[in-house]
Every structure is written in C-alpha cells, then in structure tokens.
Design an enzyme around this catalytic site. Structure first.
Site, PDB file in Angstrom:
ATOM      1  CE  LYS A  13      -2.029  -1.201   3.700  1.00 19.29           C
ATOM      2  NZ  LYS A  13      -1.314  -2.244   4.059  1.00 19.29           N
ATOM      3  NE  ARG A  88      -4.101  -1.819   9.881  1.00 19.79           N
ATOM      4  CZ  ARG A  88      -3.553  -0.936   9.803  1.00 19.79           C
ATOM      5  NH1 ARG A  88      -3.445   0.811   9.036  1.00 19.79           N
ATOM      6  NH2 ARG A  88      -2.538  -1.798   9.183  1.00 19.79           N
ATOM      7  NE  ARG A 127       6.612  -2.600   6.822  1.00 20.87           N
ATOM      8  CZ  ARG A 127       6.183  -2.504   6.754  1.00 20.87           C
ATOM      9  NH1 ARG A 127       4.938  -1.779   5.811  1.00 20.87           N
ATOM     10  NH2 ARG A 127       4.600  -3.003   7.537  1.00 20.87           N
ATOM     11  NE  ARG A 160       5.685  -0.748  11.113  1.00 22.73           N
ATOM     12  CZ  ARG A 160       4.828  -0.604   9.913  1.00 22.73           C
ATOM     13  NH1 ARG A 160       4.634   0.381   8.692  1.00 22.73           N
ATOM     14  NH2 ARG A 160       4.063  -0.798  10.555  1.00 22.73           N
ATOM     15  NE  ARG A 171       1.999  -4.833  11.375  1.00 21.91           N
ATOM     16  CZ  ARG A 171       3.003  -5.370  10.596  1.00 21.91           C
ATOM     17  NH1 ARG A 171       4.302  -5.583  11.174  1.00 21.91           N
ATOM     18  NH2 ARG A 171       2.094  -3.723   9.398  1.00 21.91           N
TER      19      ARG A 171
HETATM   20  P1  ADP Z   1       0.796  -1.787   8.044  1.00 23.74           P
HETATM   21  O1  ADP Z   1       2.025  -1.201   6.787  1.00 23.74           O
HETATM   22  O2  ADP Z   1       1.758  -2.622   8.071  1.00 23.74           O
HETATM   23  O3  ADP Z   1      -0.557  -1.661   6.737  1.00 23.74           O
HETATM   24  P2  ADP Z   1       0.319   0.101   9.338  1.00 23.74           P
HETATM   25  O4  ADP Z   1       1.451   1.218   9.400  1.00 23.74           O
HETATM   26  O5  ADP Z   1      -1.170   1.149   8.594  1.00 23.74           O
HETATM   27  O6  ADP Z   1       0.734  -1.295   9.019  1.00 23.74           O
HETATM   28  O7  ADP Z   1      -0.230   0.717  10.538  1.00 23.74           O
HETATM   29  C1  ADP Z   1       0.700   0.012  11.748  1.00 23.74           C
HETATM   30  C2  ADP Z   1       0.211   0.298  13.447  1.00 23.74           C
HETATM   31  O8  ADP Z   1      -0.765   1.048  13.474  1.00 23.74           O
HETATM   32  C3  ADP Z   1      -1.216  -0.834  13.496  1.00 23.74           C
HETATM   33  O9  ADP Z   1      -0.464  -2.240  13.400  1.00 23.74           O
HETATM   34  C4  ADP Z   1      -1.864  -0.484  13.510  1.00 23.74           C
HETATM   35  O10 ADP Z   1      -1.390  -1.203  15.197  1.00 23.74           O
HETATM   36  C5  ADP Z   1      -2.156   0.839  13.963  1.00 23.74           C
HETATM   37  N1  ADP Z   1      -2.955   1.491  13.279  1.00 23.74           N
HETATM   38  C6  ADP Z   1      -2.806   1.988  11.739  1.00 23.74           C
HETATM   39  N2  ADP Z   1      -4.179   2.456  11.004  1.00 23.74           N
HETATM   40  C7  ADP Z   1      -5.014   2.112  12.173  1.00 23.74           C
HETATM   41  C8  ADP Z   1      -6.656   2.064  11.783  1.00 23.74           C
HETATM   42  N3  ADP Z   1      -7.224   2.885  11.579  1.00 23.74           N
HETATM   43  N4  ADP Z   1      -7.141   1.964  13.412  1.00 23.74           N
HETATM   44  C9  ADP Z   1      -5.867   1.339  14.614  1.00 23.74           C
HETATM   45  N5  ADP Z   1      -5.307   0.700  13.845  1.00 23.74           N
HETATM   46  C10 ADP Z   1      -4.009   1.547  13.626  1.00 23.74           C
HETATM   47  P1  ADP Z   2       2.078  -1.874   3.703  1.00 22.82           P
HETATM   48  O1  ADP Z   2       2.125  -0.079   3.625  1.00 22.82           O
HETATM   49  O2  ADP Z   2       1.173  -2.199   2.131  1.00 22.82           O
HETATM   50  O3  ADP Z   2       2.168  -2.250   4.497  1.00 22.82           O
HETATM   51  P2  ADP Z   2       4.760  -1.883   1.464  1.00 22.82           P
HETATM   52  O4  ADP Z   2       4.262  -0.411   1.111  1.00 22.82           O
HETATM   53  O5  ADP Z   2       5.543  -0.768   3.154  1.00 22.82           O
HETATM   54  O6  ADP Z   2       3.497  -2.452   2.157  1.00 22.82           O
HETATM   55  O7  ADP Z   2       5.431  -3.266   1.400  1.00 22.82           O
HETATM   56  C1  ADP Z   2       5.826  -3.703   2.391  1.00 22.82           C
HETATM   57  C2  ADP Z   2       7.292  -4.648   1.413  1.00 22.82           C
HETATM   58  O8  ADP Z   2       7.786  -5.592   0.345  1.00 22.82           O
HETATM   59  C3  ADP Z   2       8.440  -3.460   1.489  1.00 22.82           C
HETATM   60  O9  ADP Z   2       9.349  -3.811   2.132  1.00 22.82           O
HETATM   61  C4  ADP Z   2       8.427  -3.209   0.283  1.00 22.82           C
HETATM   62  O10 ADP Z   2       9.679  -2.704  -1.031  1.00 22.82           O
HETATM   63  C5  ADP Z   2       8.336  -4.581  -0.357  1.00 22.82           C
HETATM   64  N1  ADP Z   2       6.936  -4.709  -1.962  1.00 22.82           N
HETATM   65  C6  ADP Z   2       6.212  -3.515  -2.198  1.00 22.82           C
HETATM   66  N2  ADP Z   2       5.368  -4.456  -2.760  1.00 22.82           N
HETATM   67  C7  ADP Z   2       5.781  -5.169  -3.598  1.00 22.82           C
HETATM   68  C8  ADP Z   2       5.666  -6.058  -4.554  1.00 22.82           C
HETATM   69  N3  ADP Z   2       5.249  -5.821  -5.547  1.00 22.82           N
HETATM   70  N4  ADP Z   2       7.230  -7.195  -4.900  1.00 22.82           N
HETATM   71  C9  ADP Z   2       7.740  -7.274  -4.210  1.00 22.82           C
HETATM   72  N5  ADP Z   2       8.497  -6.695  -2.891  1.00 22.82           N
HETATM   73  C10 ADP Z   2       6.807  -5.071  -2.337  1.00 22.82           C
END
Ligand code: ADP
Ligand code: ADP
Length: 221
Positions: A13, A88, A127, A160, A171
């Site tokens: 994302k 979420r 990541r 992270r 998660r």
């Molecule tokens: P990811 O990149 O793995 O999708 P995020 O960076 O979006 O994770 O979120 C990291 C953490 O922040 C989540 O595991 C949760 O604890 C918290 N968080 C983020 N967005 C929300 C939300 N909309 N509602 C509740 N918790 C959230």
């Molecule tokens: P999210 O925001 O959904 O948690 P991220 O964009 O942070 O996901 O991506 C998670 C990890 O996977 C990062 O290390 C990123 O560089 C890698 N990544 C993202 N998109 C791809 C893809 N299409 N193929 C392989 N690795 C990816």
C-alpha cells in the site's frame, strides 16, 4: 477524488501510495505514519497507541477515528485524498462514510491490494523504511543503491518494531478478523477495485494508475 487503499500488512500500500501521489498529486494520509510519529513525539495519542501497535493489535476506534477525521477536515484534503491504513474496521468505515456524507462528499473508490499470507511474511521481514519521509525499501525485492541509506533523501533506513516475526503473525490475524470484512462492505457498495499485489511493484502500479485515470475521467463527466 477520495480514494482508499486497503490490504493486508505488507501488501504494498505504501509503495503504491508513493507512486499514486506522484501521478495524481493527491494528499496522502497514512494512519500508521501518523501513529508512529505520535509515538516518537511522546504525545498522549502515541502513549496510548504504542502498546497496541507493538502487540500487532489495532489501536481502539475511539482513538484513531477523531484523529483521521480531523486530518480530513484540513484545507489540504479539501479537493480529495488518498487514505492508507484507514478504515481498518467496520466502525471506522461507518464513521468515515457518515463524516463525508455530512459535507456532501463520498468515497470515489476503494483499492484492494491483495497478497497471500506467506508473501506478507517475506515482505515485512525484509522491509526497511527511511527515518525521515517513510520511503519504503526491501532488502531483497527493492534494495537501496547504498545499503542502509535512503536513495531519495539520504536518511537512515530502519526496521519497524512491529516488523518482527512474532508481531507479523499477530498483525495477519488482526487483518483477517477485523479489516478483511471491509472487502464485502465496500463490494456491497460497489466501490471495490481489486489488484493482484503479488505482481511486481511496476505491474501493480500500471494497473492502479490506469484504474484511477478511468475513475477520474468518469468523475469529470
Ligand atoms: P502496515 O504498513 O503493516 O499496513 P500500518 O503502518 O498501516 O501497517 O499500521 C501500523 C499499526 O498502526 C497497526 O498495526 C495498528 O496497530 C496501527 N494502526 C494504523 N492504522 C490504524 C487504524 N486505522 N485503526 C487502528 N489501528 C491502526
Ligand atoms: P504496506 O504499506 O501495505 O504495509 P509496503 O508498501 O510497506 O506495504 O511494502 C512492504 C514491503 O514489501 C516493503 O519492503 C516493500 O519494499 C516490499 N514490496 C512492496 N511492493 C512489492 C511488490 N509488488 N513485490 C515485492 N515487494 C514489494
């Protein structure tokens, strides 16, 4: 255009959001980034959110909904937004729909980027994120030119706290239980667009960009 990105942790994302922002100049709101900044700054929000985040759980709805709705009321978001990581839960989706409805706005589309659980584990364990601007890398799939340093702003790359194997598993459970129901929720409202997140970042981006361009044309008609 009011767009939402949904998908499991690690689906890509944030990676796609970076590109969509460049393509369409949409203001970007990522609740994960907002919460991590609050934790780093030691604000009340950060103090309350930290334990949930470290444990792979969602921060309670009542903590996050107000923060996000306030951000959306800012002048920055007046002409549209790209949300990442919100909503979420169904309660968050209801609150967002209601708040937009009150000001005569609505969601344009919800972009679901989906990948299988085993790919989530591979992606999150490698990541790395830059300390300054959240630019995202992967040690194998998308390495920076110089190890440990962001290509774009030269800041340090960090892992992270919640990208550790035991938290990643939690998660994923949280996602399937609390966030995946949003897929049916938005499909029922005819807003959902699906993308195969297991393709390369460029392939996913091409597909997402084409979809948004079409939405924008439809919006203009
Ligand atoms: P990811 O990149 O793995 O999708 P995020 O960076 O979006 O994770 O979120 C990291 C953490 O922040 C989540 O595991 C949760 O604890 C918290 N968080 C983020 N967005 C929300 C939300 N909309 N509602 C509740 N918790 C959230
Ligand atoms: P999210 O925001 O959904 O948690 P991220 O964009 O942070 O996901 O991506 C998670 C990890 O996977 C990062 O290390 C990123 O560089 C890698 N990544 C993202 N998109 C791809 C893809 N299409 N193929 C392989 N690795 C990816």
């Amino acid at each position: 255009m009011n767009l939402i990105l949904v998908g499991p942790p690690g689906a890509g994302k944030g990676t796609q959001a970076e590109r969509i922002q460049q393509d369409f100049g949409l203001p970007y709101f990522a609740t994960g980034n907002i919460l991590r900044a609050a934790v780093a700054d030691g604000t009340d929000l950060g103090k309350q959110a930290k334990a949930f985040m470290d444990d792979g759980k969602l921060v309670p709805d009542e903590l996050i909904i107000g923060v996000l709705l306030e951000a959306l009321q800012s002048a920055d978001a007046a002409d549209g937004f790209l949300l990442d990581g919100f909503p979420r839960t169904i309660a968050q989706a209801d609150a967002l729909g209601e708040a937009l409805g009150k000001v005569g706005r609505k969601i344009t589309a919800v972009l679901l980027i989906d990948v299988p659980d085993e790919e989530v584990v591979r992606r999150l364990s490698g990541r790395r994120e830059c300390a300054k601007n959240h630019h995202t890398y992967h040690v194998d799939f998308d390495p920076p030119k110089h190890e440990g340093v962001c290509d774009q702003d030269g800041s340090k790359l960090i892992q992270r706290d919640d990208d550790k194997p035991e938290v990643i598993k939690k998660r994923l459970v949280t996602y399937h239980e609390q966030t995946e129901p949003l897929v049916d929720y938005y499909e029922g409202r005819d807003l959902l667009r699906r993308f195969d997140g297991s393709r390369t970042p460029t392939e996913v981006h091409d597909h997402v960009r084409a979809t948004i361009a079409t939405l924008r044309l439809e919006d203009a008609i």
